[in-house]
Design an enzyme around this catalytic site. Structure first.
Site, PDB file in Angstrom:
ATOM      1  N   ASN A  61       8.786  16.935  59.378  1.00 34.22           N
ATOM      2  CA  ASN A  61       9.975  17.149  58.551  1.00 34.22           C
ATOM      3  C   ASN A  61       9.745  16.406  57.233  1.00 34.22           C
ATOM      4  OD1 ASN A  61      12.472  17.243  57.360  1.00 34.22           O
ATOM      5  ND2 ASN A  61      13.529  16.044  58.933  1.00 34.22           N
TER       6      ASN A  61
ATOM      7  N   LYS B  57      11.540  16.358  54.671  1.00 35.21           N
ATOM      8  CA  LYS B  57      12.796  15.920  54.030  1.00 35.21           C
ATOM      9  C   LYS B  57      12.768  16.277  52.546  1.00 35.21           C
ATOM     10  CE  LYS B  57      13.359  12.581  57.699  1.00 35.21           C
ATOM     11  NZ  LYS B  57      13.858  11.290  58.187  1.00 35.21           N
TER      12      LYS B  57
ATOM     13  N   HIS C 173      20.217  17.762  61.907  1.00 32.46           N
ATOM     14  CA  HIS C 173      19.510  16.494  61.707  1.00 32.46           C
ATOM     15  C   HIS C 173      20.515  15.377  61.448  1.00 32.46           C
ATOM     16  CE1 HIS C 173      16.963  13.394  59.975  1.00 32.46           C
ATOM     17  NE2 HIS C 173      15.965  13.982  60.605  1.00 32.46           N
TER      18      HIS C 173
ATOM     19  N   GLU D 184      20.546  13.028  59.405  1.00 36.75           N
ATOM     20  CA  GLU D 184      20.870  12.800  57.987  1.00 36.75           C
ATOM     21  C   GLU D 184      21.941  13.791  57.526  1.00 36.75           C
ATOM     22  OE1 GLU D 184      16.800  12.805  56.646  1.00 36.75           O
ATOM     23  OE2 GLU D 184      16.524  10.882  57.646  1.00 36.75           O
TER      24      GLU D 184
ATOM     25  N   GLU E 115      16.438  12.195  68.373  1.00 40.45           N
ATOM     26  CA  GLU E 115      16.118  11.279  67.281  1.00 40.45           C
ATOM     27  C   GLU E 115      17.185  10.190  67.206  1.00 40.45           C
ATOM     28  OE1 GLU E 115      13.397  13.319  64.203  1.00 40.45           O
ATOM     29  OE2 GLU E 115      15.458  13.662  63.573  1.00 40.45           O
TER      30      GLU E 115
ATOM     31  N   GLY F 186      13.156   6.253  60.116  1.00 43.94           N
ATOM     32  CA  GLY F 186      12.783   5.624  58.846  1.00 43.94           C
ATOM     33  C   GLY F 186      12.864   4.104  58.881  1.00 43.94           C
TER      34      GLY F 186
ATOM     35  N   SER G  64      10.369   7.215  63.572  1.00 43.08           N
ATOM     36  CA  SER G  64       9.237   6.326  63.322  1.00 43.08           C
ATOM     37  C   SER G  64       8.017   6.640  64.201  1.00 43.08           C
ATOM     38  CB  SER G  64       9.651   4.860  63.469  1.00 43.08           C
ATOM     39  OG  SER G  64      10.651   4.536  62.511  1.00 43.08           O
TER      40      SER G  64
HETATM   41  P1  13P Z   1      10.740   9.051  60.391  1.00 42.51           P
HETATM   42  O1  13P Z   1       9.555   9.566  61.155  1.00 42.51           O
HETATM   43  O2  13P Z   1      10.471   8.810  58.953  1.00 42.51           O
HETATM   44  O3  13P Z   1      11.388   7.902  61.105  1.00 42.51           O
HETATM   45  O4  13P Z   1      11.824  10.245  60.416  1.00 42.51           O
HETATM   46  C1  13P Z   1      12.141  10.846  61.602  1.00 42.51           C
HETATM   47  C2  13P Z   1      12.941  12.060  61.309  1.00 42.51           C
HETATM   48  O5  13P Z   1      14.077  11.962  60.879  1.00 42.51           O
HETATM   49  C3  13P Z   1      12.318  13.374  61.536  1.00 42.51           C
HETATM   50  O6  13P Z   1      13.244  14.396  61.453  1.00 42.51           O
END
Ligand code: 13P
Length: 255
Positions: A10, A12, A96, A98, A168, A174, A214
């Site tokens: 992803n 982002k 997601h 976010e 997740e 992150g 992560s």
């Molecule tokens: P990270 O791997 O940067 O922690 O992000 C995970 C994520 O949100 C994948 O959709």
């Protein structure tokens, strides 16, 4: 039940077109012919088309990061399943954290997006996960159960079997703070048990449940050794071609 492992990147809001094409080219070289697992990359909307052209003919599949539920109309800023389809997408990330935390996504809209994706024959990657406060309050199981039940409301067993779920935990995204393989396995196992009730044993055995939060080259092998972890949804580490390549080429160990 044999499930083909799936590793998804992803990206982002990273990857202006020129950067995205460079990254996609590098991945096509290293993992464009990978076998025994599926690989998906989900660049920003504006890079879908050029990235799709770079990965055409390789084993890498294209995913989008979101989709609207209506086929067309006055929905400023939204994108439809048909638009994603013509850009070459076969997967779409839905719900997601976010989107949930920052952009007002709720269970009901996740469910609408899921049905739109299914109608368009895009494979939904449905994200669920608890916040740190919810985990600390021992609410993880209840939160995940609610998110899964509402995401799949109204979907048939056959439709559910074709979906992907990504667990997740919000506190692991992150932050560099991965769930331990044991913590992730516990939730994945609970999700699979829930799918037996929502659909059937067969469907529960088919659905791929990815872990995200992560994921790095350094922790993928241990995560993939867990019986109910069928792949990973990778954020930050998916932007580094060497790191993502190593994640895709994780070493199989028996957990
Ligand atoms: P990270 O791997 O940067 O922690 O992000 C995970 C994520 O949100 C994948 O959709």
């Amino acid at each position: 039940m044999n499930r083909t492992p799936l590793i998804a990147g992803n990206w982002k809001m990273h990857g202006a077109r020129s950067e995205a094409v460079v990254l996609a080219r590098a991945l096509t070289e290293t993992i464009g012919r990978v076998s025994g697992r599926e690989v998906v990359i989900a660049p920003p909307f504006t890079a879908l088309d050029p990235v799709g052209q770079v990965i055409a003919g390789s084993q890498i599949r294209l995913g989008a990061q979101n989709v609207h539920w209506e086929p067309k109309g006055a929905y400023t800023g939204e994108i439809s399943t048909a638009m994603l389809g013509e850009a070459g997408c076969t997967y779409v990330i839905i719900g997601h954290s976010e989107r949930r935390q920052l952009f007002g996504e709720v269970d009901e809209t996740v469910n609408r997006r899921l049905h739109a994706a299914l109608r368009a024959e895009l494979v939904p990657i449905v994200c669920v996960g608890e916040t740190l406060a919810e985990r600390d309050a021992d609410a993880t199981a209840a939160i995940i159960e609610r998110q899964v039940a509402s995401a799949f409301a109204g979907a048939s067993s056959t439709q559910i079997a074709g979906c992907v779920i990504a667990y997740e935990p919000v506190w692991a995204i992150g932050t560099g703070c991965t769930a331990t393989p044991g913590q992730a396995q516990e939730v994945h196992h609970a999700i699979r048990r829930q799918l037996v009730g929502l659909a059937s044993d067969t469907t529960a055995g088919r659905v791929r449940i990815l872990y995200g939060g992560s994921v790095k080259a350094a922790n993928i092998d241990a995560l993939m050794a867990e019986p109910d972890i069928d792949g990973a949804l990778v954020g930050g580490a998916s932007l580094d071609p060497a790191e993502f390549t190593r994640i895709v080429c994780y070493e199989e160990t028996q957990g």
